[in-house]
Design a protein around this motif. Sequence first.
Motif, PDB file in Angstrom:
ATOM      1  N   ASP A  47      59.472  32.025 -37.994  1.00 32.23           N
ATOM      2  CA  ASP A  47      60.354  33.043 -38.561  1.00 32.23           C
ATOM      3  C   ASP A  47      61.761  32.499 -38.787  1.00 32.23           C
ATOM      4  OD1 ASP A  47      58.317  35.112 -38.242  1.00 32.23           O
ATOM      5  OD2 ASP A  47      58.758  34.959 -36.095  1.00 32.23           O
ATOM      6  N   ARG A  48      62.179  31.604 -37.905  1.00 34.49           N
ATOM      7  CA  ARG A  48      63.524  31.039 -37.977  1.00 34.49           C
ATOM      8  C   ARG A  48      63.459  29.539 -37.721  1.00 34.49           C
ATOM      9  NH1 ARG A  48      63.983  35.235 -39.947  1.00 34.49           N
ATOM     10  NH2 ARG A  48      65.335  36.994 -39.386  1.00 34.49           N
ATOM     11  N   ILE A  49      64.194  28.773 -38.537  1.00 32.25           N
ATOM     12  CA  ILE A  49      64.343  27.335 -38.318  1.00 32.25           C
ATOM     13  C   ILE A  49      65.821  27.037 -38.140  1.00 32.25           C
ATOM     14  CG2 ILE A  49      64.052  25.023 -39.271  1.00 32.25           C
ATOM     15  CD1 ILE A  49      61.618  25.965 -40.742  1.00 32.25           C
ATOM     16  N   LEU A  50      66.165  26.463 -36.980  1.00 35.64           N
ATOM     17  CA  LEU A  50      67.523  26.015 -36.692  1.00 35.64           C
ATOM     18  C   LEU A  50      67.588  24.511 -36.924  1.00 35.64           C
ATOM     19  CD1 LEU A  50      69.812  27.951 -35.472  1.00 35.64           C
ATOM     20  CD2 LEU A  50      67.476  28.807 -35.217  1.00 35.64           C
ATOM     21  N   ILE A  51      68.556  24.062 -37.709  1.00 30.77           N
ATOM     22  CA  ILE A  51      68.690  22.640 -38.008  1.00 30.77           C
ATOM     23  C   ILE A  51      69.949  22.103 -37.350  1.00 30.77           C
ATOM     24  CG2 ILE A  51      68.771  20.887 -39.817  1.00 30.77           C
ATOM     25  CD1 ILE A  51      67.708  23.027 -41.764  1.00 30.77           C
ATOM     26  N   ASP A  52      69.792  21.159 -36.436  1.00 31.01           N
ATOM     27  CA  ASP A  52      70.942  20.467 -35.853  1.00 31.01           C
ATOM     28  C   ASP A  52      71.262  19.290 -36.761  1.00 31.01           C
ATOM     29  OD1 ASP A  52      72.955  19.572 -34.244  1.00 31.01           O
ATOM     30  OD2 ASP A  52      71.647  18.716 -32.713  1.00 31.01           O
ATOM     31  N   CYS A  53      72.335  19.431 -37.529  1.00 28.39           N
ATOM     32  CA  CYS A  53      72.657  18.461 -38.584  1.00 28.39           C
ATOM     33  C   CYS A  53      73.589  17.369 -38.062  1.00 28.39           C
ATOM     34  CB  CYS A  53      73.356  19.156 -39.744  1.00 28.39           C
ATOM     35  SG  CYS A  53      72.497  20.614 -40.380  1.00 28.39           S
ATOM     36  N   PRO A  54      73.473  16.160 -38.581  1.00 26.86           N
ATOM     37  CA  PRO A  54      74.457  15.131 -38.240  1.00 26.86           C
ATOM     38  C   PRO A  54      75.799  15.485 -38.869  1.00 26.86           C
ATOM     39  CG  PRO A  54      72.970  14.339 -39.945  1.00 26.86           C
ATOM     40  CD  PRO A  54      72.435  15.665 -39.496  1.00 26.86           C
ATOM     41  N   PRO A  55      76.917  15.051 -38.258  1.00 30.43           N
ATOM     42  CA  PRO A  55      78.222  15.374 -38.830  1.00 30.43           C
ATOM     43  C   PRO A  55      78.496  14.581 -40.105  1.00 30.43           C
ATOM     44  CG  PRO A  55      78.469  13.917 -36.949  1.00 30.43           C
ATOM     45  CD  PRO A  55      77.015  14.291 -37.005  1.00 30.43           C
ATOM     46  N   GLY A  56      79.416  15.106 -40.905  1.00 29.41           N
ATOM     47  CA  GLY A  56      79.866  14.387 -42.094  1.00 29.41           C
ATOM     48  C   GLY A  56      79.249  14.886 -43.377  1.00 29.41           C
ATOM     49  N   LEU A  57      80.010  14.766 -44.454  1.00 30.57           N
ATOM     50  CA  LEU A  57      79.501  15.079 -45.786  1.00 30.57           C
ATOM     51  C   LEU A  57      78.729  13.871 -46.298  1.00 30.57           C
ATOM     52  CD1 LEU A  57      82.612  16.865 -47.359  1.00 30.57           C
ATOM     53  CD2 LEU A  57      80.461  17.910 -46.625  1.00 30.57           C
ATOM     54  N   SER A  58      77.480  14.087 -46.679  1.00 28.54           N
ATOM     55  CA  SER A  58      76.595  12.989 -47.052  1.00 28.54           C
ATOM     56  C   SER A  58      75.529  13.532 -48.004  1.00 28.54           C
ATOM     57  CB  SER A  58      75.921  12.410 -45.807  1.00 28.54           C
ATOM     58  OG  SER A  58      75.133  13.416 -45.177  1.00 28.54           O
TER      59      SER A  58
END
Length: 242
Positions: A118-129
Motif C-alpha cells: 500500500d505504501r513504499i518509503l524510499i530512503d534516497c541518497p543525498p544530492g541532486l543527481s
Amino acid sequence: MKSIAVFSIKGGVGKSACAVNLAHAAATTGGRRTLLWDLDSQGAATWLLQREPTPGQKARAALAGEEALPGLVLHTDFPNLDILPADRSLRRLEGDLAQSDKAKQLKKQLKSFTESYDRILIDCPPGLSELAERIFRAADLIVLPTIPSPLSERAAGQLRQELARGGINRPALLPVWSMVDARRKLHRETVSTHPDWPAIPYSTAVEQMAVHRAPVAQFQPNSPAARAFAGLWAQVEAALLR
C-alpha cells in the motif's frame, strides 16, 4: 499504492532515521502493507532494521532491469513491513543511469509492487543527481527533513526551486524540521519562520536507534520522538489523500 521519498540535498539531516520510523509507523499504526526501499549505498536504513543484503545481491543490476526487484525483498521483524535492502553496488548506479535512456524505469518498477504494498518509503541518497530526477518523476510525495540551520535551509530552498522547474508533474513536498533542539536560540528562531511544519525533536531516543537497531516506537514508544514520528506519519497520510 503510494510512494513517499524521504529526500534531502544535504546529508546528515536525519533522513534514514526519518525513513525507518515513518515506514514502521505506516506498517504498525497505519496498518499499511509497507515496503522500505533503501536506495542509499551506505545502507543505514537496512542496517537499522537488522537486515543485510543477500550475498551476491546487486541492487544496481535490479534497478537496471537485469534482475527482478521483488526477489530482493526481505521481511523484517515487524508485521506489514518489508525492506528492499541497499548494497555496495549502488555506489556505481549513477554511471549506469547517466548512460540509460529509460527515464521512466523507476516509476515502472514502483508500479510492479502495486499488488503487494500500500505504501513504499524510499530512503534516497543525498544530492541532486540523475537518480534524484527519476525519483522526482516517480514519487507521489517528498518528505524533506530540514535541520533549523542556514545550510540546511539553503538546501531545502534549492530543492523547492528544482521541483518548481519541473512543472505540474512534480510530487508534492512536505518539509519537516529535523533534529530540533529547543535549547538553541537559532533553532527556535528558525522553526518560528515555519511553525506549521512538523517537527522532530533532537533526542537521545533517535540516537539510540543505532544501539537497539530498531525504530524509536519499538523501544521508547512514549518518548517525544516516537510521538513526533507518529504525528508526522498522520500528516504524510493526509498529504497523500489530498
